[in-house]
Design a protein around this motif. Structure first.
Motif, PDB file in Angstrom:
ATOM      1  N   UNK A  34      35.805  48.463  34.961  1.00  0.00           N
ATOM      2  CA  UNK A  34      34.742  49.391  35.245  1.00  0.00           C
ATOM      3  C   UNK A  34      34.215  50.583  34.434  1.00  0.00           C
ATOM      4  N   UNK A  35      35.718  51.010  33.615  1.00  0.00           N
ATOM      5  CA  UNK A  35      35.280  52.006  32.810  1.00  0.00           C
ATOM      6  C   UNK A  35      34.873  51.580  31.418  1.00  0.00           C
ATOM      7  N   UNK A  36      34.811  50.388  31.230  1.00  0.00           N
ATOM      8  CA  UNK A  36      34.288  49.655  30.118  1.00  0.00           C
ATOM      9  C   UNK A  36      35.387  49.297  28.731  1.00  0.00           C
ATOM     10  N   UNK A  37      36.500  49.433  29.250  1.00  0.00           N
ATOM     11  CA  UNK A  37      37.194  48.424  28.384  1.00  0.00           C
ATOM     12  C   UNK A  37      36.669  47.127  28.105  1.00  0.00           C
ATOM     13  N   UNK A  38      36.744  46.584  26.966  1.00  0.00           N
ATOM     14  CA  UNK A  38      36.106  45.114  26.774  1.00  0.00           C
ATOM     15  C   UNK A  38      37.236  44.233  26.777  1.00  0.00           C
ATOM     16  N   UNK A  39      38.460  44.641  26.343  1.00  0.00           N
ATOM     17  CA  UNK A  39      39.607  43.629  26.255  1.00  0.00           C
ATOM     18  C   UNK A  39      40.893  44.005  26.978  1.00  0.00           C
ATOM     19  N   UNK A  40      41.358  43.392  27.928  1.00  0.00           N
ATOM     20  CA  UNK A  40      42.653  43.837  28.540  1.00  0.00           C
ATOM     21  C   UNK A  40      43.743  42.810  28.333  1.00  0.00           C
ATOM     22  N   UNK A  41      44.862  43.379  27.818  1.00  0.00           N
ATOM     23  CA  UNK A  41      45.911  42.710  27.626  1.00  0.00           C
ATOM     24  C   UNK A  41      46.876  42.712  29.086  1.00  0.00           C
ATOM     25  N   UNK A  42      46.787  41.372  29.735  1.00  0.00           N
ATOM     26  CA  UNK A  42      47.180  41.565  31.133  1.00  0.00           C
ATOM     27  C   UNK A  42      48.772  41.360  31.495  1.00  0.00           C
ATOM     28  N   UNK A  43      49.577  40.768  30.807  1.00  0.00           N
ATOM     29  CA  UNK A  43      50.798  40.573  30.817  1.00  0.00           C
ATOM     30  C   UNK A  43      51.564  39.429  30.165  1.00  0.00           C
ATOM     31  N   UNK A  44      52.768  38.913  30.609  1.00  0.00           N
ATOM     32  CA  UNK A  44      53.268  38.016  29.842  1.00  0.00           C
ATOM     33  C   UNK A  44      54.009  36.802  30.572  1.00  0.00           C
ATOM     34  N   UNK A  45      52.997  35.812  30.486  1.00  0.00           N
ATOM     35  CA  UNK A  45      52.939  34.685  31.313  1.00  0.00           C
ATOM     36  C   UNK A  45      54.617  33.905  31.144  1.00  0.00           C
ATOM     37  N   UNK A  46      55.149  34.152  30.198  1.00  0.00           N
ATOM     38  CA  UNK A  46      56.473  33.634  29.750  1.00  0.00           C
ATOM     39  C   UNK A  46      57.585  34.036  30.955  1.00  0.00           C
ATOM     40  N   UNK A  47      57.187  35.276  31.516  1.00  0.00           N
ATOM     41  CA  UNK A  47      58.095  35.791  32.361  1.00  0.00           C
ATOM     42  C   UNK A  47      58.200  34.806  33.537  1.00  0.00           C
ATOM     43  N   UNK A  48      57.502  34.235  33.961  1.00  0.00           N
ATOM     44  CA  UNK A  48      57.568  33.340  35.180  1.00  0.00           C
ATOM     45  C   UNK A  48      56.279  33.198  35.966  1.00  0.00           C
ATOM     46  N   UNK A  49      56.798  32.445  36.962  1.00  0.00           N
ATOM     47  CA  UNK A  49      55.481  32.235  38.100  1.00  0.00           C
ATOM     48  C   UNK A  49      54.711  33.462  38.665  1.00  0.00           C
ATOM     49  N   UNK A  50      55.635  34.266  39.197  1.00  0.00           N
ATOM     50  CA  UNK A  50      54.949  35.496  39.658  1.00  0.00           C
ATOM     51  C   UNK A  50      54.106  36.114  38.586  1.00  0.00           C
ATOM     52  N   UNK A  51      54.550  36.305  37.444  1.00  0.00           N
ATOM     53  CA  UNK A  51      53.570  37.222  36.119  1.00  0.00           C
ATOM     54  C   UNK A  51      52.332  36.171  36.061  1.00  0.00           C
ATOM     55  N   UNK A  52      52.602  34.798  36.102  1.00  0.00           N
ATOM     56  CA  UNK A  52      51.408  33.889  35.923  1.00  0.00           C
ATOM     57  C   UNK A  52      50.540  34.034  37.020  1.00  0.00           C
ATOM     58  N   UNK A  53      51.072  34.148  38.109  1.00  0.00           N
ATOM     59  CA  UNK A  53      50.086  34.239  39.601  1.00  0.00           C
ATOM     60  C   UNK A  53      49.416  35.690  39.305  1.00  0.00           C
ATOM     61  N   UNK A  54      50.071  36.725  38.999  1.00  0.00           N
ATOM     62  CA  UNK A  54      49.404  38.016  39.043  1.00  0.00           C
ATOM     63  C   UNK A  54      48.328  37.918  37.772  1.00  0.00           C
TER      64      UNK A  54
END
Ligand code: MN
Length: 375
Positions: A34-54
């Motif tokens: 909403x603020x206008x950030x055009x790219x967001x680094x969301x997380x680290x999928x290799x951490x596992x299923x919970x992070x992938x789900x998020x």
């Protein structure tokens, strides 16, 4: 043109003791968007299923921002990222000899070979790729150019330059990013750390040297002393370099509060841009100057952040401010009374480390009347 890549949800969450729930990740991603950030680094999928789900839950929101995930330069992490419906993956690999030899026990050729192998793999999985150069600031600059060349040849669109141990200053940043810029037309993203308090300065230097992307975090959250703060970088680019990002700066204080709450890391009162006290004035000379013309004592208007100047009374107040404050409470003080109140205010400020509120001021006045009339 500079693109903000905000990594509050990745490096920010890597801060020792910080962990976002999936709901908090979503709330922060929504507000960043909403603020206008055009790219967001969301997380680290290799951490596992919970992070992938998020991460998938953020992806399912259909935000305007493009989404990045972080992984190591290996098949496992690339495949984990590919499960997240993200746009671009940052595949990180150490590029300094000290890391290559003493952390990985490999050599430079191995690094180049990894890039040649796993960038195409990730591209084949349907993601754009940034090659994250860990410890780039301690790498041999010549080797860094070879890394950039290898990354581009393998199909990466971006090189992330990580000052992992935070050893650059703005001058060295300008030199090293400039050299990279002249040698390659790959996108260059600056990832600065704040151990010496220079993350924002180094980020600005990288932009001046030709970096196309900058990594930020809200409130400067991040490993150790954190990363370059989103709010600082955006405001500094605007006011020092006349570079407008897509960010609505009036929303930055609200974003700051959300991240402070979700991270459990309160913002210091004097934190640039978003700190509670950064537009509060007490000294007689400054208050007088601001009242005459705000330009006397401001670089930018707090209105750009949806904020305003506040004045408080304290040890450094002048009699003008004291008389004004009492007049607002309906008490018109003589010169003698003003001097007496100023003494009381100074004593109060020294003892309590606070500014007196309306009730305190009224008490001071009533005490002095009681004293004067002998009651
Ligand atoms: Mn980092």
């Amino acid at each position: 043109m500079v693109t903000i890549n905000d990594t509050t949800l990745r490096d920010g969450e890597q801060t020792a003791g910080v962990a976002f729930t999936a709901d908090e990740k979503i709330a922060i991603a929504v507000m960043l968007d909403e603020v206008g950030v055009s790219e967001i680094e969301v997380g680290i999928p290799a951490m596992g299923a919970a992070e992938i789900d998020a991460i998938r839950a953020v992806s399912a929101l259909g935000l305007n921002a493009s989404l990045m995930a972080w992984g190591r330069m290996c098949e496992h992490d690339a495949r984990a990222a590919a499960r997240c419906n993200i746009d671009i993956v940052n595949l990180s690999i150490p590029v300094s000899d000290i890391h290559i030899e003493h952390k990985l026990r490999r050599d430079r050729n191995w690094v180049l070979a990894q890039i040649g192998q796993f960038v195409p793999l990730a591209l084949g999985l349907g993601m754009d790729v940034a090659v994250g150069c860990e410890d780039a600031s301690r790498a041999d600059p010549e080797f860094l150019l070879r890394v950039a060349e290898a990354a581009q040849k393998a199909g990466a669109r971006r090189l992330r330059f990580a000052d992992t141990v935070s050893m650059l200053d703005p001058f060295s940043t300008f030199t090293i990013i400039g050299r990279l810029r002249r040698a390659s037309d790959i996108e260059i993203e600056m990832h600065a750390h704040n151990d010496l308090g220079l993350a924002t300065a180094n980020t600005l230097a990288a932009v001046r040297a030709g970096a196309s992307h900058v990594n930020t975090t809200v409130n400067g959250l991040g490993e150790r002393a954190g990363n370059a703060a989103l709010e600082e970088v955006v405001m500094a680019l605007r006011h020092l370099d006349s570079i407008e990002t897509a960010i609505d700066t009036r929303a930055l204080p609200q974003l700051s509060r959300l991240v402070a709450q979700a991270s459990g890391r309160p913002v210091a009162a004097n934190k640039s841009i978003v700190g509670a006290a950064v537009f509060t004035h007490e000294s007689g000379i400054h208050v007088d100057g601001l009242l005459k013309n705000p330009g006397n004592y401001e670089t930018f208007s707090p209105a750009e952040l949806g904020r305003s100047h506040q004045t408080v009374l304290g040890k450094h107040s002048g009699s003008h401010a004291v008389r004004n404050a009492y007049a607002k409470l309906g008490m018109l003080l003589s010169d003698l009374e003003t001097g007496a109140m100023l003494n009381k205010i100074r004593r109060f400020a020294m003892q309590t480390k606070k500014a007196p509120n309306a009730q305190d001021l009224t008490c001071f006045y009533l005490e002095s009347i009681a004293f004067a009339s002998g009651h």
